[in-house]
Design a protein around this motif. Structure first.
Motif: not given
Length: 185
Positions: A86-100
């Motif tokens: 589940d933890l590794k699967s959660a990392l697929s939620g990275l999209k690189s979009d938006g501010g910082t």
């Protein structure tokens, strides 16, 4: 006159504590802003996070928070040995979009780490290091939880990231060549 006694205020329950975590508690705080598209185009921060999960002890626990202009918990704190998929699967939620908003990420990470039942806890922050911050690391510092920070890309704010890490008893490392992140981490 009017209504009866006022009802006591309600509070939201805190995070569930996983008492099976008896080793070390951690939180991975990952910059997912738009600038990560060119500062980490091959998503090495996710690969380094997966390597961290693989190298952790069976009794350790972690949670994962990503941040852009705000923080989002990708995975609640859980025991790594039983929650690894589940933890590794959660990392697929990275999209690189938006501010910082580095501060939002740090605050979100500290909040996620509140579910750790262990005395030894720390955070790992991956960021290109250019964004908003207003002393949110105090949450880590006041609980004596070090924050280890990896600056990615060509122009991280080395002074800011060094100051944040030192304020918590942690360390900062500039990794301009993100291709080596997994090995360096």
């Amino acid at each position: 006159s009017g209504g009866g006694p006022s009802a006591p205020p309600t509070t939201a329950p805190g995070p569930a504590v996983d008492r099976t975590v008896t080793g070390v508690g951690s939180v991975l705080i990952i910059d997912d802003s738009g600038s990560m598209r060119w500062n980490d185009p091959s998503n090495q921060r996710a690969q380094a996070s997966k390597a961290f999960l693989t190298a952790s002890d069976a009794t350790d626990g972690t949670g994962i928070v990503k941040f852009t202009g705000s923080a989002v918990e990708l995975s609640a704190f859980r025991r790594i040995s039983t929650g690894s998929a589940d933890l590794k699967s959660a990392l697929s939620g990275l999209k690189s979009d938006g501010g910082t908003d580095i501060g939002a990420g740090v605050a979100g990470g500290c909040s996620t780490l509140q579910a750790s039942p262990t005395a030894k806890n720390f955070g790992v922050l991956f960021t290109d290091g250019d964004g908003d911050y207003n002393d949110e690391a105090e949450c880590f510092a006041s609980r004596k939880r070090p924050l280890f920070i990896f600056g990615l890309g060509s122009e991280p704010d080395d002074q800011l990231l060094t100051d944040i890490a030192r304020s918590t008893g942690g360390e900062y490392r500039n990794l301009a060549d993100v291709k080596n992140l997994v090995c360096e981490f």
